[in-house]
Motif scaffolding. Sequence first.
Motif, PDB file in Angstrom:
ATOM      1  N   LYS B 105      42.935  38.522 138.763  1.00  0.00           N
ATOM      2  CA  LYS B 105      44.221  38.448 139.445  1.00  0.00           C
ATOM      3  C   LYS B 105      44.773  39.860 139.543  1.00  0.00           C
ATOM      4  O   LYS B 105      44.775  40.596 138.552  1.00  0.00           O
ATOM      5  CB  LYS B 105      45.166  37.548 138.646  1.00  0.00           C
ATOM      6  CG  LYS B 105      46.404  37.181 139.421  1.00  0.00           C
ATOM      7  CD  LYS B 105      46.992  35.859 138.977  1.00  0.00           C
ATOM      8  CE  LYS B 105      48.160  35.543 139.881  1.00  0.00           C
ATOM      9  NZ  LYS B 105      48.470  34.188 140.063  1.00  0.00           N
ATOM     10  N   ASP B 120      38.160  32.321 139.936  1.00  0.00           N
ATOM     11  CA  ASP B 120      38.804  32.673 141.205  1.00  0.00           C
ATOM     12  C   ASP B 120      39.143  34.166 141.219  1.00  0.00           C
ATOM     13  O   ASP B 120      39.304  34.792 140.167  1.00  0.00           O
ATOM     14  CB  ASP B 120      40.119  31.897 141.381  1.00  0.00           C
ATOM     15  CG  ASP B 120      39.876  30.394 141.478  1.00  0.00           C
ATOM     16  OD1 ASP B 120      38.765  30.001 141.872  1.00  0.00           O
ATOM     17  OD2 ASP B 120      40.796  29.625 141.146  1.00  0.00           O
ATOM     18  N   GLU B 122      42.156  36.347 142.958  1.00  0.00           N
ATOM     19  CA  GLU B 122      43.401  36.306 143.742  1.00  0.00           C
ATOM     20  C   GLU B 122      44.011  37.688 143.780  1.00  0.00           C
ATOM     21  O   GLU B 122      44.535  38.164 142.769  1.00  0.00           O
ATOM     22  CB  GLU B 122      44.403  35.342 143.091  1.00  0.00           C
ATOM     23  CG  GLU B 122      44.068  33.890 143.277  1.00  0.00           C
ATOM     24  CD  GLU B 122      45.259  32.982 143.009  1.00  0.00           C
ATOM     25  OE1 GLU B 122      46.248  33.464 142.431  1.00  0.00           O
ATOM     26  OE2 GLU B 122      45.195  31.814 143.384  1.00  0.00           O
ATOM     27  N   VAL B 123      43.913  38.339 144.929  1.00  0.00           N
ATOM     28  CA  VAL B 123      44.440  39.696 145.043  1.00  0.00           C
ATOM     29  C   VAL B 123      45.069  39.893 146.423  1.00  0.00           C
ATOM     30  O   VAL B 123      44.937  39.039 147.287  1.00  0.00           O
ATOM     31  CB  VAL B 123      43.322  40.748 144.829  1.00  0.00           C
ATOM     32  CG1 VAL B 123      42.806  40.722 143.411  1.00  0.00           C
ATOM     33  CG2 VAL B 123      42.166  40.529 145.794  1.00  0.00           C
ATOM     34  N   GLU B 124      45.707  41.018 146.604  1.00  0.00           N
ATOM     35  CA  GLU B 124      46.274  41.286 147.927  1.00  0.00           C
ATOM     36  C   GLU B 124      45.212  41.866 148.862  1.00  0.00           C
ATOM     37  O   GLU B 124      45.119  41.471 150.012  1.00  0.00           O
ATOM     38  CB  GLU B 124      47.462  42.252 147.803  1.00  0.00           C
ATOM     39  CG  GLU B 124      48.679  41.667 147.092  1.00  0.00           C
ATOM     40  CD  GLU B 124      49.157  40.360 147.691  1.00  0.00           C
ATOM     41  OE1 GLU B 124      49.354  40.313 148.908  1.00  0.00           O
ATOM     42  OE2 GLU B 124      49.309  39.370 146.950  1.00  0.00           O
ATOM     43  N   GLN B 137      37.359  30.584 144.119  1.00  0.00           N
ATOM     44  CA  GLN B 137      37.979  30.916 145.405  1.00  0.00           C
ATOM     45  C   GLN B 137      38.329  32.401 145.476  1.00  0.00           C
ATOM     46  O   GLN B 137      38.891  32.950 144.533  1.00  0.00           O
ATOM     47  CB  GLN B 137      39.256  30.086 145.551  1.00  0.00           C
ATOM     48  CG  GLN B 137      39.974  30.266 146.868  1.00  0.00           C
ATOM     49  CD  GLN B 137      41.307  29.541 146.879  1.00  0.00           C
ATOM     50  OE1 GLN B 137      42.257  29.938 146.204  1.00  0.00           O
ATOM     51  NE2 GLN B 137      41.374  28.446 147.614  1.00  0.00           N
ATOM     52  N   ASN B 139      40.885  34.599 147.270  1.00  0.00           N
ATOM     53  CA  ASN B 139      42.143  34.442 147.995  1.00  0.00           C
ATOM     54  C   ASN B 139      42.822  35.807 148.087  1.00  0.00           C
ATOM     55  O   ASN B 139      43.221  36.365 147.065  1.00  0.00           O
ATOM     56  CB  ASN B 139      43.010  33.422 147.235  1.00  0.00           C
ATOM     57  CG  ASN B 139      44.461  33.403 147.680  1.00  0.00           C
ATOM     58  OD1 ASN B 139      44.841  34.031 148.656  1.00  0.00           O
ATOM     59  ND2 ASN B 139      45.282  32.670 146.948  1.00  0.00           N
ATOM     60  N   ALA B 140      42.887  36.352 149.294  1.00  0.00           N
ATOM     61  CA  ALA B 140      43.488  37.677 149.443  1.00  0.00           C
ATOM     62  C   ALA B 140      44.121  37.816 150.814  1.00  0.00           C
ATOM     63  O   ALA B 140      43.772  37.112 151.754  1.00  0.00           O
ATOM     64  CB  ALA B 140      42.431  38.763 149.260  1.00  0.00           C
ATOM     65  N   GLU B 141      45.056  38.722 150.910  1.00  0.00           N
ATOM     66  CA  GLU B 141      45.703  38.987 152.191  1.00  0.00           C
ATOM     67  C   GLU B 141      44.682  39.577 153.175  1.00  0.00           C
ATOM     68  O   GLU B 141      44.511  39.080 154.270  1.00  0.00           O
ATOM     69  CB  GLU B 141      46.856  39.981 151.958  1.00  0.00           C
ATOM     70  CG  GLU B 141      47.751  40.214 153.128  1.00  0.00           C
ATOM     71  CD  GLU B 141      48.634  39.016 153.448  1.00  0.00           C
ATOM     72  OE1 GLU B 141      48.825  38.160 152.574  1.00  0.00           O
ATOM     73  OE2 GLU B 141      49.100  38.940 154.598  1.00  0.00           O
ATOM     74  N   GLU B 155      34.517  29.763 148.176  1.00  0.00           N
ATOM     75  CA  GLU B 155      35.584  29.513 149.146  1.00  0.00           C
ATOM     76  C   GLU B 155      36.324  30.823 149.412  1.00  0.00           C
ATOM     77  O   GLU B 155      36.672  31.538 148.472  1.00  0.00           O
ATOM     78  CB  GLU B 155      36.557  28.491 148.525  1.00  0.00           C
ATOM     79  CG  GLU B 155      37.482  27.829 149.485  1.00  0.00           C
ATOM     80  CD  GLU B 155      38.442  26.886 148.759  1.00  0.00           C
ATOM     81  OE1 GLU B 155      39.493  26.606 149.322  1.00  0.00           O
ATOM     82  OE2 GLU B 155      38.154  26.457 147.632  1.00  0.00           O
ATOM     83  N   VAL B 157      39.685  32.401 151.405  1.00  0.00           N
ATOM     84  CA  VAL B 157      40.908  32.151 152.169  1.00  0.00           C
ATOM     85  C   VAL B 157      41.718  33.448 152.241  1.00  0.00           C
ATOM     86  O   VAL B 157      41.762  34.205 151.279  1.00  0.00           O
ATOM     87  CB  VAL B 157      41.807  31.044 151.559  1.00  0.00           C
ATOM     88  CG1 VAL B 157      41.211  29.686 151.771  1.00  0.00           C
ATOM     89  CG2 VAL B 157      42.078  31.284 150.098  1.00  0.00           C
ATOM     90  N   GLY B 158      42.342  33.662 153.380  1.00  0.00           N
ATOM     91  CA  GLY B 158      43.121  34.887 153.482  1.00  0.00           C
ATOM     92  C   GLY B 158      43.760  35.016 154.836  1.00  0.00           C
ATOM     93  O   GLY B 158      43.638  34.139 155.694  1.00  0.00           O
ATOM     94  N   SER B 159      44.441  36.113 155.027  1.00  0.00           N
ATOM     95  CA  SER B 159      45.089  36.365 156.287  1.00  0.00           C
ATOM     96  C   SER B 159      44.079  36.973 157.267  1.00  0.00           C
ATOM     97  O   SER B 159      43.868  36.460 158.354  1.00  0.00           O
ATOM     98  CB  SER B 159      46.272  37.301 156.046  1.00  0.00           C
ATOM     99  OG  SER B 159      47.074  37.337 157.157  1.00  0.00           O
ATOM    100  N   GLU B 188      38.520  30.231 155.438  1.00  0.00           N
ATOM    101  CA  GLU B 188      39.739  29.873 156.177  1.00  0.00           C
ATOM    102  C   GLU B 188      40.670  31.079 156.248  1.00  0.00           C
ATOM    103  O   GLU B 188      40.932  31.721 155.221  1.00  0.00           O
ATOM    104  CB  GLU B 188      40.470  28.729 155.467  1.00  0.00           C
ATOM    105  CG  GLU B 188      39.700  27.421 155.477  1.00  0.00           C
ATOM    106  CD  GLU B 188      40.434  26.323 154.722  1.00  0.00           C
ATOM    107  OE1 GLU B 188      40.479  25.209 155.219  1.00  0.00           O
ATOM    108  OE2 GLU B 188      40.979  26.605 153.638  1.00  0.00           O
ATOM    109  N   ASP B 190      43.636  33.500 159.086  1.00  0.00           N
ATOM    110  CA  ASP B 190      44.330  33.613 160.362  1.00  0.00           C
ATOM    111  C   ASP B 190      43.489  34.393 161.367  1.00  0.00           C
ATOM    112  O   ASP B 190      43.449  34.049 162.536  1.00  0.00           O
ATOM    113  CB  ASP B 190      45.683  34.307 160.149  1.00  0.00           C
ATOM    114  CG  ASP B 190      46.555  33.493 159.196  1.00  0.00           C
ATOM    115  OD1 ASP B 190      46.557  32.263 159.333  1.00  0.00           O
ATOM    116  OD2 ASP B 190      47.191  34.082 158.316  1.00  0.00           O
TER     117      ASP B 190
END
Lengths: 207, 238
Positions: B105, B120, B122-124, B137, B139-141, B155, B157-159, B188, B190
């Motif tokens: 994290k 997981d 989870e970072v920016e 997972q 998960n990052a910007e 998995e 996920v991010g921007s 997944e 944007d």
Amino acid sequence: MSNELISKKDLLNLTGISYGQLYRWKRKDLIPEDWFIRKSTYTGQETFFPKAEILERIAKIQTMKENVSLDELADIFSPGGTSCKLNKEELLATGLVSETVIQYYLANATVYQDVFEFNNVMVMYVLEKLLQSGDISLDEGKMIIQLFQDYYLAAQAKKIVLIVIRKMGISSCVIAEKTDVLQFESNTKIVANVDFAQISEELRLKM
Amino acid sequence: MAERKGNLQIDGLSSSGGGDFEKVVLNGKGTITGDVSADVIDVNGGGTFQGKTVGKEISVAGTVGFKDDVTAEKFKVSGTARVDGTVTTETLKISGHTNISGNVKGDMVNIDGKVTIGGDCEVESFDCQGNIKIGGQLNAEKIKIEVLLKCEISEIVGSEIEVKRGKGNVMKVVDNIFPTVLIADSIEGDKIDLDFVNAKVVRGEDVKIGPNCEIDMVEYRGTYTQDPSAKVTATCKL
């Protein structure tokens, strides 16, 4: 609590938020990890959410994020206590707890405190609500204070409920995990069922 | 006046019970048997931290084992590190080989080498050139991965997500012997731009699938472009 779930796709469509926003809020602890429920579907693994809770939370975040930073929002929504400490005068000034309840709390809590931490305020706030509504008696209030004396509330507040029960005039109270299924014997009256996640959020918003 | 903390230096083969220090330096093969915290933790050579490790700056040049959680503002590994717990850090920079059993994290992860994360991440910002395996997972910007050999992430996920093959002539040689691919269950985001990816599901707003991809299902809401050479079994506009 409704058990209806909403898929991530539907959630994004319905709320108009992006993947980036959803997962940014997850990283900031604005949305609890245990709301992300993974399930197998015909397209593989999909993520679902408890519909009522996630829609309410996203609506709150969207309304509040204009005026409050994400870090401040995290302080409101994330588990754990805040660093807030109030003395009696400051607490009275918030209007959240009456002088009567503060005096009553101080008279019955075994440890006297000059400065109230968030934990203490949360218990007093619950007492204020339950006593004002007439749901519990003063003796039952003492039981609740006693119960929370030995319980470290802050870290668990997001997960627990306080249940006050009464049967044939005899009262008792328990602290349980929100997800626990509690079965009481017949004719037991549930006098109060307090969700500390809601209380914690409500209080942080008002303080 | 604030009390000045002492330093701990181990040269050669020795051990310490841990504690709170200004600076901890391990030269040789040191073992810290308890929890340790310091402004600066510097390991040159071999070392084992058996308790929790907390530092403003932790720098590893050599081979180190952390048996518990690591918390740092800056955590830099130039060598080999194994963390049996979780890593919480603002900046994680790895040039070498690192194996983290728990979650990561933080704010910024920069990898140039081989990294395995059991939980997981989870970072920016996640920037990786090399070989990466994440059991949970990511998960990052912003996610940018330049793939080397076979990478696996359960998995993503991010921007903004961009996956490409690693640059350099060596990659062309490696490609002929070992396939370069990132394997994922779902991706997944944007804005998704993929190449050298095998995935079951890709969902996003704007999705671009490059020539060397094999995707079972692409679901998109905005724009979709697919290289004619890409193998995509099904697409669906949401």
